[in-house]
Design an enzyme around this catalytic site. Structure first.
Site, PDB file in Angstrom:
ATOM      1  CD  GLU A  81    -109.041 -26.429 -69.697  1.00 48.04           C
ATOM      2  OE1 GLU A  81    -108.943 -26.751 -70.895  1.00 48.04           O
ATOM      3  OE2 GLU A  81    -109.301 -25.261 -69.312  1.00 48.04           O
ATOM      4  CG  HIS A 150    -100.911 -26.794 -77.986  1.00 41.74           C
ATOM      5  ND1 HIS A 150    -101.029 -25.454 -77.748  1.00 41.74           N
ATOM      6  CD2 HIS A 150    -102.118 -27.213 -78.443  1.00 41.74           C
ATOM      7  CE1 HIS A 150    -102.256 -25.059 -78.084  1.00 41.74           C
ATOM      8  NE2 HIS A 150    -102.932 -26.117 -78.499  1.00 41.74           N
TER       9      HIS A 150
END
Length: 345
Positions: A81, A150
């Site tokens: 990321e 998540h």
């Protein structure tokens, strides 16, 4: 349209978009359409993210865009990321308009330094000479029964950071138009997508009737108490308002839409009318967006308030395992319990 968009390389496409009229789509497809239209209108719009190419992303938001626009504009990236956002910053410096997909909310933290130390500060650092029109799309929130990392609500980190715009749509119409405006913005935008609502249907008016993404929306009018939230919480507030109405209490529901900056005037007007406010969010309550809204409303509407501002939020613990998320996430019952408390204060 009321939202400001930058000059298009393909003016005829605007007419084709408007000619669609009103169409029903799920929220995920609304985002997909917004990305496709933005890419069709401007060749400088490029997408970056993990598995967004041939797979179409884990939530299929970029479905078929790789086949339509090719690998030079829909870039499958490594699982890194910080590198994804760093490359987006470099592309923006070279005149592109990158749209980054962070696969899940809990995956954004490796890119946090790039976002808050570089992306958010570059316009100020260059005294306005260089802008970074980067959009970072983040699926966030609960209700999908996922595993650790998540299901999170990290919006407060970014709303706290000067130099970033932070927005979150609650329905398909706003998802389409707010993403279009975010891509057109000269400022970096953190685009928070309520993943629990990806498959919920709604109408999109393509005629250009788009409110600016920085404005709040009155989702339901009422007279007795104001309830305010964003993203997936708006549906919970609307459900609570239906139950309250059957019991004789009229709730006004405010959809924030923009988390930074917050459009306070519609909220102030609502609270001055109802005299009461309940702020609801999925995120933990400590040092949160809800805390800031409560404090600001108390400061500006003190003489209109008939009861303290109350907050309903996730608990100040890490997001729990899937079988416990129903206990952790605010629901209509928790909202109505807070409404009852403020009504009987």
């Amino acid at each position: 349209m009321t939202a400001a968009f930058h000059a298009s390389e393909n003016p005829a496409a605007h007419e084709e978009i408007a000619a669609r009229g009103t169409v029903t789509k799920v929220l995920a497809k609304a985002l997909n359409t917004a990305l496709a239209d933005a890419m069709e209108l401007d060749s400088k719009v490029v997408l970056l993210g993990e598995d967004i190419g041939k797979l179409g992303g884990v939530f299929r938001v970029t479905d078929e865009l790789y086949d339509r626009f090719g690998s030079a504009r829909v870039l499958d990236t490594p699982l890194a990321e910080a590198g994804i956002v760093g490359n987006a910053i470099g592309l923006a410096m070279r005149g592109y308009r990158p749209v980054v997909e962070i696969q899940f909310d809990g995956f954004v933290y490796p890119a946090f330094n790039q976002i808050v130390s570089q992306l958010a500060k570059y316009r100020s650092r260059t005294q306005g000479a260089v802008s970074l029109p980067v959009v970072i799309r983040i699926p966030y929130g609960g209700h999908i029964g996922a595993v650790e990392h998540h299901q999170e609500s990290p919006e407060a980190y970014f709303a706290h950071t000067a130099g970033l715009r932070v927005v979150s749509p609650a329905n398909a119409h706003d998802a389409y138009w707010m993403l279009r405006e975010a891509i057109a913005s000269p400022d970096p935008v953190i685009f928070m997508e309520p993943k629990a609502k990806y498959w919920h249907k709604g109408e999109i008016d393509f005629s250009g009737a788009a409110a600016p993404m920085t404005t709040a929306r009155i989702a339901r009018t009422g007279t007795d108490c104001t309830v305010v939230g964003h993203g997936a919480m708006v549906a919970t507030l609307l459900a609570a308002a239906e139950i309250a109405a059957a019991e004789g209490t009229s709730l006004e529901v405010v959809d924030l839409r923009s988390l930074s900056p917050v459009d306070y005037e519609p909220l102030f007007d609502s609270v001055r009318k109802t005299g009461r406010l309940v702020v609801a969010q999925e995120a933990p309550g400590n040092v949160s967006l809800g805390s800031e809204i409560a404090a600001t409303v108390a400061e500006h509407c003190f003489y209109s308030l008939q009861a303290p501002v109350l907050r309903v939020s996730g608990y100040d613990v890490p997001f729990p395992v899937a079988k416990l998320e129903g206990l952790y996430l605010p629901d209509a019952d928790r909202v109505l319990e807070a409404v009852d408390r403020t009504m009987h204060y």
